[in-house]
Scaffold this motif. Structure first.
Motif, mmCIF file in Angstrom:
data_model
loop_
_atom_site.group_PDB
_atom_site.id
_atom_site.type_symbol
_atom_site.label_atom_id
_atom_site.label_comp_id
_atom_site.label_asym_id
_atom_site.label_seq_id
_atom_site.Cartn_x
_atom_site.Cartn_y
_atom_site.Cartn_z
ATOM 1 N N SER A 118 -0.008 6.431 -53.789
ATOM 2 C CA SER A 118 0.904 7.358 -53.127
ATOM 3 C C SER A 118 0.109 8.428 -52.398
ATOM 4 O O SER A 118 -1.076 8.654 -52.691
ATOM 5 N N ILE A 119 0.757 9.085 -51.444
ATOM 6 C CA ILE A 119 0.162 10.204 -50.714
ATOM 7 C C ILE A 119 0.842 11.479 -51.200
ATOM 8 O O ILE A 119 2.054 11.660 -50.981
ATOM 9 N N PRO A 120 0.141 12.383 -51.881
ATOM 10 C CA PRO A 120 0.765 13.623 -52.342
ATOM 11 C C PRO A 120 1.368 14.402 -51.178
ATOM 12 O O PRO A 120 0.739 14.552 -50.121
ATOM 13 N N ALA A 121 2.582 14.906 -51.366
ATOM 14 C CA ALA A 121 3.284 15.594 -50.279
ATOM 15 C C ALA A 121 2.560 16.843 -49.815
ATOM 16 O O ALA A 121 2.686 17.246 -48.650
ATOM 17 N N ASP A 122 1.787 17.480 -50.717
ATOM 18 C CA ASP A 122 1.104 18.716 -50.332
ATOM 19 C C ASP A 122 -0.309 18.485 -49.810
ATOM 20 O O ASP A 122 -1.024 19.433 -49.513
ATOM 21 N N SER A 123 -0.733 17.220 -49.696
ATOM 22 C CA SER A 123 -2.052 16.932 -49.144
ATOM 23 C C SER A 123 -2.026 17.073 -47.627
ATOM 24 O O SER A 123 -0.959 17.105 -46.999
ATOM 25 N N LEU A 124 -3.193 17.136 -47.028
ATOM 26 C CA LEU A 124 -3.254 17.223 -45.566
ATOM 27 C C LEU A 124 -2.610 15.994 -44.931
ATOM 28 O O LEU A 124 -1.868 16.104 -43.950
ATOM 29 N N GLN A 125 -2.894 14.825 -45.500
ATOM 30 C CA GLN A 125 -2.295 13.603 -44.967
ATOM 31 C C GLN A 125 -0.784 13.622 -45.164
ATOM 32 O O GLN A 125 -0.024 13.215 -44.274
ATOM 33 N N GLY A 126 -0.348 14.099 -46.326
ATOM 34 C CA GLY A 126 1.083 14.156 -46.606
ATOM 35 C C GLY A 126 1.831 15.137 -45.720
ATOM 36 O O GLY A 126 2.998 14.923 -45.375
ATOM 37 N N GLN A 127 1.159 16.216 -45.325
ATOM 38 C CA GLN A 127 1.806 17.238 -44.487
ATOM 39 C C GLN A 127 1.752 16.922 -42.990
ATOM 40 O O GLN A 127 2.715 17.181 -42.270
ATOM 41 N N PHE A 128 0.618 16.385 -42.539
ATOM 42 C CA PHE A 128 0.394 16.329 -41.100
ATOM 43 C C PHE A 128 0.298 14.927 -40.511
ATOM 44 O O PHE A 128 0.187 14.773 -39.298
ATOM 45 N N GLU A 129 0.309 13.880 -41.343
ATOM 46 C CA GLU A 129 0.267 12.521 -40.824
ATOM 47 C C GLU A 129 1.492 11.717 -41.237
ATOM 48 O O GLU A 129 2.223 11.199 -40.402
#
Length: 379
Positions: A118-129
């Motif tokens: 999974s991609i954590p929602a608060d990660s850079l990828q989760g926020q901006f990609e």
């Protein structure tokens, strides 16, 4: 790390590769581990160090019944196992352990006991990609690859030739998943996945695993097989979002790990007899040739298209068939390491004559990590 102080003394993949619906992911780990331990002529009780990714070291230790004195759970994507080799070498030199098991397995096709990603929602990828529909390699790589092609004059035909050449190697490998010859036209006419990638430019999705056994060079001479020495190592990481921006001209992590390993090994590019470059997609060998300093990026496409990396070429590359034709369970680095070890042992199905130095270069985490290991069969 000092040169040639640590060696690979056991190496094996799972008994089967491909589609294995009757084994869970942790069973595949155990199968690979037991095969490598047997290859080294050891017992489970001889292992005092464990490294793995995705699965935790404690899970593997518990399943196998091992109580290690050193563990490494570094998990940075498909090159994690290159980093494990580096870390294990340092641990053995420091006296933290004597015999390390590095294990990897995935039920990438059958999904039996596979841990969710999974991609954590608060990660850079989760926020901006991820919010913009960019999720997973097929949708993340195309725009940077198109920019790379435009910047360096790389053609669609040249990238397609990567898949063609690696299929030539796979045809020599009985365990390869895909062996039938293909042409550049076949690649460019295969089903579109995400422009510019077509089906034959994308990695396979399979089940399987592999494991390595490492120990000190002093002990290695007493094992059944000729030791494969670790000559140089390198690693680096960066954030996925930054790495995607950097892939317009490849990744900064690549450019740290590779040169670090070359400096540590004390070799030049002309010393390299054999090369493995992580190839989840067909463009990666081009990036790797440039990042490692073998040639300018502008020359990489023509270099492969002209046959320099195919059987009989001046720089044998991805001689097992690579992730495009050999196998790819989701994290490919272990299989690249296995082929480098086979080449240094002189037992590869498509053996490179008189090969003495192999460079194994991996990537992970959507270009956010890189690891490079340089092997030799000479002390």
């Amino acid at each position: 790390m000092r040169r040639n102080q640590v060696a690979i003394v056991g190496a094996a993949e799972t008994t089967k590769l491909g589609v294995i619906p009757d084994m869970s992911q942790i069973q595949l780990h155990a199968d690979a581990a037991l095969n490598a331990i047997a290859d080294a002529g050891l017992k489970l009780s001889d292992i005092d160090g464990i490294a793995t990714a995705v699965e935790t070291p404690q899970q593997i230790a518990h399943y196998l019944g091992i109580t290690p004195t050193w563990v490494d759970g570094t998990s940075v994507g498909g090159c994690s196992f290159m980093l494990h080799v580096r870390h294990a070498a340092a641990a053995i030199e420091a006296g933290l352990c004597k015999t390390v098991l590095i294990t990897h397995a995935e039920s990438g096709k059958s999904m039996i006991g596979k841990l969710p990603r999974s991609i954590p929602a608060d990660s850079l990828q989760g926020q901006f990609e991820a919010p913009y529909g960019i999720y997973g390699p097929p949708s993340q790589f195309p725009i940077p690859v198109l920019r790379f092609m435009k910047t360096h004059g790389i053609t669609h035909e040249q990238i397609a030739s990567v898949a063609v050449v690696q299929r030539e190697w796979a045809a020599k490998n009985p365990r390869a998943m895909m062996k039938d010859p293909i042409t550049v036209a076949d690649v460019l006419n295969s089903r579109m996945i995400a422009y510019p990638f077509r089906l034959l430019q994308c990695c396979l999705v399979t089940d399987g695993g592999g494991a390595l056994i490492m120990t000190s060079a002093d002990r290695a001479k007493d094992f059944p097989h000729k030791p494969v020495y670790v000559l140089g190592t390198g690693e680096s990481v960066e954030t996925p979002m930054v790495s995607q921006m950097e892939t317009f001209n490849s990744s900064r992590a690549f450019k740290v790990a590779g040169p670090t390993a070359f400096r540590e090994a004390g070799i030049s590019h002309s010393d390299v007899d054999h090369l493995m470059i992580y190839d989840a997609f067909a463009h990666l060998p081009l990036f790797g040739l440039g990042d490692l300093g073998f040639m300018p990026y502008e020359e990489t496409g023509k270099f492969i298209a002209d046959g320099n990396t195919r059987p009989g070429g001046k720089l044998p590359l991805n001689t097992n068939g690579g992730g495009l034709s050999y196998m790819h369970s989701g994290m490919y680095g272990m299989y690249a390491l296995q082929e480098s070890v086979r080449q240094m042992r002189g037992i590869a199905p498509a053996q490179v004559p008189n090969a003495k130095i192999s460079v194994c270069h991996g990537v992970g985490g959507m270009f956010a990590a890189s690891g490079t290991i340089i092997f030799t069969n000479e002390k």
